[in-house]
Scaffold this motif. Structure first.
Motif, PDB file in Angstrom:
ATOM      1  N   UNK B 421       0.831  -1.195   0.000  1.00  0.00           N
ATOM      2  CA  UNK B 421       0.000   0.000   0.000  1.00  0.00           C
ATOM      3  C   UNK B 421       0.878   1.264   0.000  1.00  0.00           C
ATOM      4  N   UNK B 422       1.958   1.195   0.764  1.00  0.00           N
ATOM      5  CA  UNK B 422       2.856   2.349   0.833  1.00  0.00           C
ATOM      6  C   UNK B 422       3.816   2.362  -0.351  1.00  0.00           C
ATOM      7  N   UNK B 423       4.323   1.160  -0.706  1.00  0.00           N
ATOM      8  CA  UNK B 423       5.421   1.101  -1.681  1.00  0.00           C
ATOM      9  C   UNK B 423       4.950   1.249  -3.112  1.00  0.00           C
ATOM     10  N   UNK B 424       3.824   0.627  -3.419  1.00  0.00           N
ATOM     11  CA  UNK B 424       3.440   0.550  -4.823  1.00  0.00           C
ATOM     12  C   UNK B 424       3.204   1.911  -5.480  1.00  0.00           C
ATOM     13  N   UNK B 425       2.725   2.856  -4.692  1.00  0.00           N
ATOM     14  CA  UNK B 425       2.439   4.164  -5.296  1.00  0.00           C
ATOM     15  C   UNK B 425       3.695   4.835  -5.818  1.00  0.00           C
ATOM     16  N   UNK B 431       3.052  -3.049 -11.650  1.00  0.00           N
ATOM     17  CA  UNK B 431       2.649  -4.373 -12.122  1.00  0.00           C
ATOM     18  C   UNK B 431       3.831  -5.332 -12.188  1.00  0.00           C
ATOM     19  N   UNK B 432       5.022  -4.812 -12.415  1.00  0.00           N
ATOM     20  CA  UNK B 432       6.183  -5.713 -12.451  1.00  0.00           C
ATOM     21  C   UNK B 432       7.056  -5.593 -11.236  1.00  0.00           C
ATOM     22  N   UNK B 433       7.010  -4.369 -10.599  1.00  0.00           N
ATOM     23  CA  UNK B 433       7.963  -4.142  -9.511  1.00  0.00           C
ATOM     24  C   UNK B 433       7.377  -4.419  -8.123  1.00  0.00           C
ATOM     25  N   UNK B 434       6.065  -4.535  -8.026  1.00  0.00           N
ATOM     26  CA  UNK B 434       5.445  -4.731  -6.709  1.00  0.00           C
ATOM     27  C   UNK B 434       5.899  -6.057  -6.106  1.00  0.00           C
TER      28      UNK B 434
END
Lengths: 1035, 541
Positions: B421-425, B431-434
């Motif tokens: 939730x914090x990192x993906x933004x 889509x590839x780095x999460x």
């Protein structure tokens, strides 16, 4: 009251009876010096109050009672003579100059006394001795002129007031400044506001001063009761001498140049590059300092930033015009003064315009009214002299890189400003910009503005009633009003103003003090031998101080830089405040002497002030003294040829201190704004038990005249016990009370010492005279008690019981470990340690393995610091020699002081290990085992300043003795022969050349050991030395 | 001489004039010394009206925003200093000049100004809290204000009292785990207002509470504050509910305190209040852009409690965050974290700017090739909010707590979701780095990613030292003492080149946990005046 009236009536009738049979006596009085007639000489029938004054031609007419026996002729500065009448009706008299001024009059609290009858310790200084000295304010020139009085001008900034100490430091948390009284009115002292420093005493034109009396002991100060603990300075301005009808017009001037007494010995560009790259290389870092390089190839510089900030020829001039005169019933003194002085640091300047009118009018024989009015406007241009401020003139100048230019024509501003970081001075060919994030100090000094303008009104009106020949009543209303406006401007492009995109500030402060005094004086001789004087005083005083200011930042344009202009700032705020203080007092003093041989003085003062809680507002301050003129005893008659006058005296008094703040006893809530929301918060802890600080002053001494006054000598021993000092008693910070302190009466201090002064008239001939006077003070201070015996520590000094207040306190430095260049210290337990720069950690030093860092330890701020010595000088004084040869006069004055220690923190700044310039001392650094340097300066370690140089602490690496001898003044004057001048209608004409502070002998390595504040010398503006030329002209 | 005769009855009336004047003065002037101040209010009147009481409550915030620094008002403890000290005690920011050098190089001592004023201003705030607590209750008892109003004020005071004592613990006391029952010395937990001379004795007699006692009191105060404070909605969802404390702030701080207490269940319990189904559900969210909480520091939906700074009242040129971290370039991001491979090179939190404008979402400011935080942007008026706690921290606190419940187990789904939730933004291509469960073998590995994420997300927000402090006893990622750091000074621009992790040189050597310098000393001004604490100084100082 009725009895008094009756008595009065009887006295009048009685006088009338005596007046019935009179004889007229006439004559002329002349001076022995040049046989010229003397106006203004008092001629009185001995034993009566019947008398008159000589006219402009020195002539007098006196109606003496038929039974009159003798006439007394007296004039200030001349010997009083007692001439038997022997039936004559014409008596001409020649008056001889009183070289030794045995019967000088001195000003005391609420009156005057004959010097011979004074039983207190009072130093008198004649205004003429300071009149022609180039100085921003007269107080600075009092230094060295009297024993027990220590005056230190700590910087060369015009407007910064000198430090005044009369017999030591008498308070720890409260004010320590003497009470200054001008023509009977206590005046405001200190800084009067604005943005450039102002000195309240600079508003007094030194040329208007007739005399200054410094009251030092309890007896002399007791009549000032609650305000006397730090001593009292009485200033008397010039007045016309009643009866001297000749009008005198005097014009005096001087022109000259001031320069810093000394400059710092800074590295040049080449040395700077070498040292700063060595700071880097010793730490394994790449070089960053380059005189030449790709940024500005071939454009190399060796800039002296210090000289760019300071003025080495600061022009100063001063003009004074005065008009003095008198008639039978009135006398007047008018003066105009103009002084324009440039300070030794740009753009420091002071301009003063003064006007004074002192008038006395004898309305009736029993009524005299008069006024003293001084109007002054003093304007100052100041600057940022912050000793730890990025734009502080000296802080910055000593750090600026010498291998970069001040100006860069390619930059839009024309100044060398960094192209990447416009906050900083340009790095030029260096790889990095300057350490400590400094701006181009010359830009800042050229653009930023700090001014103050003081409009000062000092005045009083009085009426004096001669109720009876021996009973006088004087009522006086005095005013001291100061209105000060200040302006500050910080340029938005570079320097302090950059952070807020420019700043303009205006402020205004208004102080008004009124003071009313009623003085009743009784003075009568009973049975010819019993002399009694009683003085009763009622005094009330009130003061209101108001101020407001407006601040604007985020300027719309640099154009709006002369004043706050409506609508030109993005962010604005206002501030202000108001306070009042009041004072009521009743006092009485009794002086009695028997045959001028045995003296007794007692005084009592009862003071109430607004600053203390209701229960303790009033305080009683007693004082007393005794004197004995031994030489008037018959048994001394055999040696009066040797000891012509000897008076022993002793005094004791309790006085107080009112400089304790406005409402120190109240628990208060002050404004506490959070962002833009108004708030209040606890701002002062109350103490309804607060009471007076008292100072118990004891003094014993003697005055002696030897060989008919050829030699004078005075000695005093004094002991001042200050009890119940109001201390900002430290409260543990973890209780969170405002200021972490509460005002409490808990401290005690003791000041004691010995004062010696002497005067010798070595040669006294018509065309050649030589006199020397000298003084020496041995002073000690001891902190007697503190809150729970707890030390009060500061960065470099400590207040500890049984030690001198503000003793220098720090670590013992042992020099450099020659094996590795690390600094070594001695811990409190005696062990030797060395600091490892690489990890900022201390290790025990092992002599057999000096490079090993094995067992770590600390340098403890509590356990490992020692007291090095007092920061207050233990001895000081002056020597003054005056020679007159034919028309020439030659004066030399030396001043000396010592026994104190100074933490030379400026010197520590000069070995700064950041990317800044240094002083030459750093060249002595340890480079390697083979090149260990001076053994005192450690290995260079880039940015190792806080650890290697121990910023924030005193260490014996930088602690030095403050002893010095200075050539304070050197004057050579020539007075043209009177015969020559008379033809031109000139009374007197003298030309002179003068030097001040032109020589100093000291081992102190800083600019000047007097540039210390509480024992610390840090980045002060050098004091000034001045050379002037001028004329004194009297018509 | 005849004139002397004139002093007859005619002169008497002139003579009597001053006599009358004298008598007049003797009688009438007592008023002159019965004066009262105009610029300050008497303490007895301070809590006498509702408006004065409100002013006193605001005064408490002032103490938090701008502490006294030797006569100047600087940002101690909550206006700026907690960020600067928290960062400079750690290794992820570099002090480039002298300003925080003693902190950064661990060369402080009992007289170092930064530590002295930290201590002093924290307790200054605490005393104001206790004064408000007592004053508002008295006022309520007297009917000057309602009990409800008094309760709200008390909630505000309790929250400040709790978090300020807690922040003191982080610098002056060893962490919770130092002893099995946390019986080692904490700090004196002050609950008495000190306003009179008589009350001082009791305060001086009070020694250091144990760490356990301190935590218990911090949590009790926070629990009570949560009860008494209004909700964010009641305060107003804009700035109003951000710059004065709300219920949610108390709960958020509890997740922080429980994390330090290694009480994972309680972290989750408090944090869950913010999640769907919780009492505070929907009151905050992770902003879509990592720059938003700073670009709009008063209007974003992520900040939970921040102190407000205005153009005329801020910590000033010598403390304001935008002044120190950006305009004056006194502290830069350390190559240590900048070059950490876990911080992806295309992470949005690496977006740089060289502009001094306010409306940028870039979080990094570049000058001379060095990287500075751009979280605080207003270099002219210093109006950036001072961020005490934001929702991203609550989320990461919870994520960490979930991994800790079953360290050796497979990655916890809740933990992973919260971290993302914090990192993906911030990811260039989520889509590839999460992160997915497949990236981690165990919860411990996931924990490692969370701890690293905290360093990246909160760089320049003063959170590094509290983490170093609590992780001393972490069984999986222990830190021993104070880590080694890049030398004090401007790092070379080349030190910021990405591609390889930073491996040195380190100009500031590590200090082991056993070393006394791990803790700040109780200031000398305190021990000089307080025999009780003088006897309880941290060992070694």
């Amino acid at each position: 009251m009725k009895k008094i009236l009756l008595f009065l009536l009887l006295a009048v009738i009685n006088t009338g009876l005596i007046m019935a049979q009179t004889v007229q006596i006439t004559g002329t009085v002349t001076s022995s010096e040049d046989n010229s007639p003397m106006p203004g000489v008092s001629v009185v029938v001995k034993g009566t109050t019947i008398g008159t004054i000589t006219d402009a031609q020195g002539k007098y007419v006196l109606n003496a009672p038929a039974n009159a026996q003798a006439l007394l002729f007296s004039f200030v500065g001349y010997k009083t003579v007692d001439v038997p009448i022997e039936g004559r009706t014409k008596i001409d008299q020649v008056l001889e100059l009183d070289v030794f001024k045995v019967d000088e009059i001195v000003v005391v609290g609420y009156g005057v006394q004959k010097k011979s009858e004074v039983t207190g310790a009072i130093s008198s200084i004649k205004g003429e001795s300071l009149a022609s000295l180039a100085t921003p304010s007269f107080d600075a020139q009092l230094a060295g002129r009297s024993s027990g009085v220590q005056i230190t001008q700590q910087t060369g900034v015009l407007g910064e007031a000198p430090r005044l100490r009369i017999r030591g430091i008498g308070s720890i948390s409260s004010g320590n400044y003497p009470l200054v009284v001008v023509d009977g009115v206590p005046i405001l002292t200190g800084d009067l506001g604005g943005y450039a420093s102002t000195n309240a005493l600079a508003d007094i034109n030194p040329a208007d001063i007739e005399s200054m009396e410094i009251l030092k002991d309890g007896s002399a100060t007791a009549i000032y009761g609650s305000r006397a603990s730090a001593g009292v300075i009485l200033i008397t301005t010039k007045r016309g001498v009643q009866g001297a009808s000749k009008m005198k017009l005097a014009y005096n001037n001087y022109f000259g140049y001031a320069a810093p007494v000394n400059l710092f010995d800074l590295l040049n560009a080449e040395q700077f590059v070498l040292i700063n790259n060595e700071k880097r290389s010793q730490r394994g870092q790449a070089a960053i300092a380059f005189s030449d390089g790709t940024a500005f190839p071939g454009r190399t510089f060796d800039t002296d930033w210090q000289r760019a900030v300071l003025r080495e020829r600061a022009f100063q001039m001063d003009h004074n015009l005065s008009l003095t005169g008198a008639t039978e019933t009135s006398s007047y003194y008018f003066s105009l003064g103009y002084s324009d002085q440039d300070g030794v640091t740009r753009p420091n300047q002071m301009q003063r315009y003064t006007a004074r009118a002192n008038l006395d009018q004898k309305v009736k024989n029993w009524l005299t009214i008069g006024t003293s009015i001084g109007l002054t406007q003093t304007e100052y241009s100041g600057l940022n002299t912050g000793t730890n401020a990025l734009s502080g003139n000296i802080f910055s100048a000593i750090r600026q890189h010498p291998n970069v230019p001040i100006y860069n024509p390619d930059h839009p501003t024309g100044y060398n400003i960094d192209l990447t970081n416009p906050d900083y001075v340009g790095r030029w060919n260096n790889v990095e910009s300057i350490g400590d994030n400094l701006p181009n100090i010359v830009y800042v000094i050229d653009k930023n503005v700090y001014t103050s303008r003081v409009l000062r009104t000092l005045g009083n009106v009085y009426a004096q009633f001669k109720l009876l020949p021996f009973l006088n009543f004087k009522t006086q209303l005095g005013i001291d009003g100061s209105k000060t406006d200040g302006f500050l401007y910080w340029n938005p492009t570079h320097g302090d103003g950059k952070s807020v995109n420019g700043r303009v500030q205006n402020n205004f402060s208004n102080n008004l003090r009124w003071n009313i005094q009623n003085i009743l004086t009784f003075n009568k001789t009973f049975f010819s031998d019993h002399n009694l004087m009683i003085t009763l005083v009622n005094e009330t005083q009130f003061q209101r101080s108001q101020s407001f200011n407006a601040v604007g930042t985020d300027l719309s344009n640099e154009f709006f830089s002369k004043n706050i202009i409506s609508g030109t700032v993005g962010t604005m705020s206002v501030g202000g405040g108001m306070s009042e203080s009041g004072f009521i007092s009743y006092a009485g003093r009794l002086n009695y002497n028997y045959k001028g041989k045995y003296f007794l003085q007692g005084s009592l003062r009862y003071d109430g002030i607004s600053a203390l809680p209701p229960a303790n507002k009033w305080g009683l301050f007693p004082g007393g003294s005794v004197g004995w003129t031994v030489t008037k005893e018959p048994f001394m008659s055999g040696i009066v040829n040797v000891v012509s006058d000897l008076k022993l005296r002793a005094s004791y008094a309790q006085v107080g201190n009112v400089s304790i703040g406005t409402y120190p006893y109240l628990g208060l809530y002050g404004s506490a704004k959070y962002a833009d929301y108004n708030g209040i918060a606890f701002s002062q802890m109350g103490n309804d038990q607060l009471r007076w600080e008292t100072s118990k002053k004891f003094d014993i001494g003697f005055d002696a005249l030897l060989f008919d006054g050829k030699y004078k000598f005075a000695f005093d021993y004094y002991n001042n016990d200050q009890d119940g000092l109001i201390l900002a008693a430290p409260i543990p910070n973890s209780l969170g009370v405002p200021g972490n302190s509460i005002s409490k009466n808990i401290g005690a201090l003791r000041n004691w010492g010995y004062e010696f002064s002497g005067e010798a008239y070595i040669i006294r001939k018509k065309d050649f005279s030589w006199s020397i006077d000298a003084n020496l003070t041995l002073a000690r201070n001891e902190v007697v008690s503190l809150v729970n015996h707890q030390d009060i520590t500061y960065e470099n000094v400590i207040v500890r019981e049984k030690e001198s207040i503000y003793s220098i306190y720090g670590y013992v430095y042992l020099g450099v470990n020659k094996a590795n260049g690390m600094p070594m210290y001695k811990k409190g337990d005696g062990s030797v340690i060395q600091g490892n720069m690489a990890n900022s950690t201390y290790y025990y030093y092992m002599p057999d393995n000096p490079t090993a860092f094995t067992t770590s330890t600390t340098l403890s701020a509590t356990a490992d610091k020692v007291i090095f010595g007092p920061s207050l000088p233990t001895y000081f004084g002056g020597v003054n020699s005056k020679v007159n040869f034919k028309g020439f006069d030659f004066t030399v004055m030396f001043r000396y002081s010592g026994g104190n220690y100074v933490m030379n923190a400026t010197r520590r700044d000069l070995v700064n290990l950041n990317f800044v310039n240094n002083g030459k001392e750093i060249l002595g650094r340890w480079k390697s085992v083979d090149e260990p340097g001076d053994g005192w300066t450690p290995k260079l370690w880039y940015q190792g300043n806080t650890f290697v140089n121990l910023t924030g602490h005193a260490t014996s690496r930088f602690i030095e003795k403050g002893d010095f001898i200075k050539l304070q003044t050197l004057t050579l004057g020539y007075t043209f022969p009177k015969q020559l001048l008379r033809r031109a209608g000139i009374d007197n004409l003298r030309i002179f050349a003068q030097g001040q502070d032109i020589l100093m002998i000291t081992k102190y390595t800083g600019i000047d050991p007097e540039m210390e504040t509480t024992g610390t010398d840090l980045n002060g503006t050098p004091r000034q030395k001045v050379i002037t030329f001028g004329i004194n002209l009297t018509l | 001489m005849k004139k002397l005769n004139n002093i007859g009855m005619k002169g008497m009336k002139y003579i009597s004039l001053p006599v009358i004047l004298l008598a007049f003065l003797l009688a009438s002037c007592q008023d002159l010394i019965d004066l009262k101040p105009y610029s300050q209010i008497d303490e007895n009147a301070a809590f006498s009206t509702p408006s004065l009481i409100e002013l006193s409550v605001v005064g408490m915030y002032q103490a938090a925003q701008r502490g006294d620094y030797g006569g100047n008002l600087r940002g101690y403890p909550w206006g700026a200093a907690f960020v600067q000290q928290g960062d400079c005690r750690g290794e992820d920011m570099v002090n480039t000049a002298t300003f925080y050098q003693l902190t950064y190089t661990n060369t402080y001592d009992p007289t170092t100004a930064n530590n002295v004023w930290w201590w002093s201003d924290s307790y200054r705030l605490i005393n104001r809290c206790n004064i408000v607590l007592e004053g508002v209750q008295k006022a309520a008892d007297q009917g000057i204000i309602t009990q409800a109003k008094a309760d709200q004020y008390k909630g505000e005071a309790l929250l400040f009292r709790a978090i300020t004592h807690f922040e003191l613990l982080i610098h002056f006391a060893r962490p919770w785990k130092h002893t099995a029952d946390a019986s080692h010395p904490g700090v004196p937990y002050r609950t008495t207002p000190y306003t009179t001379a008589a009350s001082l004795e009791e305060g001086i007699a009070q020694g250091r509470n144990t760490v356990a006692e301190c935590y218990q009191k911090v949590l009790a105060d926070l629990d009570q504050a949560e009860q008494l404070l209004p909700t964010r909605a009641q305060r107003g969802t804009g700035k109003a509910g951000l710059v004065r404390s709300v219920k949610q702030a108390a709960a958020a701080f509890k997740t922080r305190v429980y994390l330090h207490k290694y009480d994972w269940a309680k972290v989750i319990e408090e944090g869950s209040k913010f999640l769907t189904g919780g009492v505070y559900a929907g009151s905050y969210q992770i902003e879509a852009d990592p720059g938003t909480p700073f670009m709009d520091s008063y209007g974003n939906k992520e900040s939970i409690f921040s102190l407000e700074n205005s153009g005329t009242n801020n910590p000033g040129v010598n403390a304001a965050l935008a002044s120190q971290y950006k305009r004056r370039l006194l502290v830069c991001i350390s190559p240590i974290i900048w070059r950490d491979p876990a911080w992806l090179s295309d992470d949005k939190r690496r977006l740089t700017t060289t502009e001094a404008t306010l409306a940028t979402n870039q979080l990094v400011y570049v000058s001379n090739g060095r990287m500075y935080t751009n979280k605080y942007k207003d270099v002219t008026n210093y109006t950036d909010a001072s961020p005490l706690i934001r929702y991203a921290e609550v989320v990461l606190n919870m994520a960490e707590a979930y991994t800790r419940l079953d360290p050796t187990g497979t990655p916890d789904a809740n933990a992973l979701a919260l971290l993302n939730q914090v990192r993906n933004r911030s990811l260039a291509d989520p889509s590839t780095q999460a992160y997915t469960a497949g990236n981690f073998a165990t919860n411990v590995e996931l924990l490692g990613a969370i701890l690293k994420e905290r360093r990246i997300e909160f760089v320049g927000e003063g959170r590094r030292w509290p983490d170093i402090h609590r992780l001393q006893f972490c069984p999986y990622y222990p830190i021993d003492g104070i880590p080694q750091k890049v030398a004090n000074g401007n790092p070379a621009a080349s030190a910021f080149t990405l591609g390889t992790p930073y491996t040195g040189p380190y100009g500031v050597t590590a200090i082991p946990y056993s070393d006394f310098r791990f803790l700040w000393p109780i200031p000398r001004v305190e021990t000089d005046a307080n025999p009780t604490l003088a006897a309880q100084q941290n060992p070694g100082w």
